[in-house]
Write a protein that holds these residues in place. Sequence first.
Motif, PDB file in Angstrom:
ATOM      1  N   SER A   1       0.836  -1.203   0.000  1.00 20.77           N
ATOM      2  CA  SER A   1       0.000   0.000   0.000  1.00 20.77           C
ATOM      3  C   SER A   1       0.874   1.258   0.000  1.00 20.77           C
ATOM      4  CB  SER A   1      -0.925  -0.016   1.223  1.00 20.77           C
ATOM      5  OG  SER A   1      -1.711   1.149   1.244  1.00 20.77           O
ATOM      6  N   ASN A   2       1.931   1.234   0.822  1.00 22.28           N
ATOM      7  CA  ASN A   2       2.863   2.375   0.850  1.00 22.28           C
ATOM      8  C   ASN A   2       3.564   2.541  -0.493  1.00 22.28           C
ATOM      9  OD1 ASN A   2       2.212   2.892   3.513  1.00 22.28           O
ATOM     10  ND2 ASN A   2       3.961   1.775   4.349  1.00 22.28           N
ATOM     11  N   LEU A   3       3.994   1.427  -1.077  1.00 18.20           N
ATOM     12  CA  LEU A   3       4.650   1.486  -2.386  1.00 18.20           C
ATOM     13  C   LEU A   3       3.689   1.998  -3.455  1.00 18.20           C
ATOM     14  CD1 LEU A   3       6.751  -1.795  -2.331  1.00 18.20           C
ATOM     15  CD2 LEU A   3       7.626   0.541  -2.219  1.00 18.20           C
ATOM     16  N   LYS A   4       2.432   1.580  -3.358  1.00 15.71           N
ATOM     17  CA  LYS A   4       1.434   2.051  -4.328  1.00 15.71           C
ATOM     18  C   LYS A   4       1.234   3.555  -4.187  1.00 15.71           C
ATOM     19  CE  LYS A   4      -3.206   1.184  -6.066  1.00 15.71           C
ATOM     20  NZ  LYS A   4      -4.463   0.481  -5.891  1.00 15.71           N
ATOM     21  N   ALA A   5       1.168   4.038  -2.946  1.00 17.85           N
ATOM     22  CA  ALA A   5       1.020   5.486  -2.722  1.00 17.85           C
ATOM     23  C   ALA A   5       2.237   6.229  -3.264  1.00 17.85           C
ATOM     24  CB  ALA A   5       0.841   5.773  -1.232  1.00 17.85           C
ATOM     25  N   GLU A   6       3.419   5.692  -3.014  1.00 21.36           N
ATOM     26  CA  GLU A   6       4.646   6.311  -3.539  1.00 21.36           C
ATOM     27  C   GLU A   6       4.647   6.285  -5.067  1.00 21.36           C
ATOM     28  OE1 GLU A   6       9.493   5.663  -3.290  1.00 21.36           O
ATOM     29  OE2 GLU A   6       8.210   4.735  -1.785  1.00 21.36           O
ATOM     30  N   HIS A   7       4.201   5.170  -5.623  1.00 22.75           N
ATOM     31  CA  HIS A   7       4.103   5.052  -7.085  1.00 22.75           C
ATOM     32  C   HIS A   7       3.153   6.113  -7.639  1.00 22.75           C
ATOM     33  CE1 HIS A   7       3.492   3.329 -11.064  1.00 22.75           C
ATOM     34  NE2 HIS A   7       2.195   3.342 -10.830  1.00 22.75           N
ATOM     35  N   ASN A   8       1.998   6.270  -6.977  1.00 23.12           N
ATOM     36  CA  ASN A   8       1.028   7.271  -7.432  1.00 23.12           C
ATOM     37  C   ASN A   8       1.615   8.679  -7.340  1.00 23.12           C
ATOM     38  OD1 ASN A   8      -0.912   5.350  -8.053  1.00 23.12           O
ATOM     39  ND2 ASN A   8      -1.917   5.494  -6.068  1.00 23.12           N
ATOM     40  N   ASP A   9       2.344   8.963  -6.252  1.00 24.67           N
ATOM     41  CA  ASP A   9       2.997  10.272  -6.116  1.00 24.67           C
ATOM     42  C   ASP A   9       4.008  10.491  -7.237  1.00 24.67           C
ATOM     43  OD1 ASP A   9       1.528  10.726  -3.835  1.00 24.67           O
ATOM     44  OD2 ASP A   9       3.174  10.258  -2.440  1.00 24.67           O
ATOM     45  N   LEU A  10       4.818   9.463  -7.496  1.00 25.72           N
ATOM     46  CA  LEU A  10       5.823   9.577  -8.565  1.00 25.72           C
ATOM     47  C   LEU A  10       5.158   9.721  -9.930  1.00 25.72           C
ATOM     48  CD1 LEU A  10       8.454   6.955  -7.376  1.00 25.72           C
ATOM     49  CD2 LEU A  10       8.717   9.442  -7.411  1.00 25.72           C
ATOM     50  N   LEU A  11       4.067   9.004 -10.125  1.00 25.77           N
ATOM     51  CA  LEU A  11       3.339   9.102 -11.392  1.00 25.77           C
ATOM     52  C   LEU A  11       2.789  10.507 -11.571  1.00 25.77           C
ATOM     53  CD1 LEU A  11       2.364   7.562 -13.885  1.00 25.77           C
ATOM     54  CD2 LEU A  11       0.325   6.919 -12.599  1.00 25.77           C
TER      55      LEU A  11
END
Length: 149
Positions: free
Chosen positions: A58-68
């Motif tokens: 979930s944290n990685l997904k949030a970070e991915h969304n931020d980076l995206l």
Amino acid sequence: NDDDDALLNFISSNIECVVEAKNKEVQAAAWNLSNTVNELDILEKKHRHLKDELTEISNLKAEHNDLLQEFKEMSKELLEVNVEKEEAQERCDLHKSRLKDAVDDLEELEYERDELKEELDQTFEDSARLERSLRDMIGALEDENERLQ
């Protein structure tokens, strides 16, 4: 009474067998319960581990969304910079064209100036010759005028 004793022994023996069988069942159930508790502990550990992994995902997904989102914003900024660069290049090309036209006009004006200067120099030379010629004529006329007097 012997029959009663025999019956009592028979019943007592059956009860002992039943109790012994029930004791074995209870021991087996206790052993199964102990194994079940151990398996439950293992499953709880696995559950906690999976829960931790899920939190990490979930944290990685949030970070991915931020980076995206950051990538999208940077892409938009890059497009804007490219548009500005193209507009600046167009202005630069226009200024270069105008400068070339101005240089061409200047060269043409310099050529015309040089031609006019040559014409002016020739006119001055012609004027100087004409002036000398007129002086000579005036001098000759004055000489003739003096002679006639």
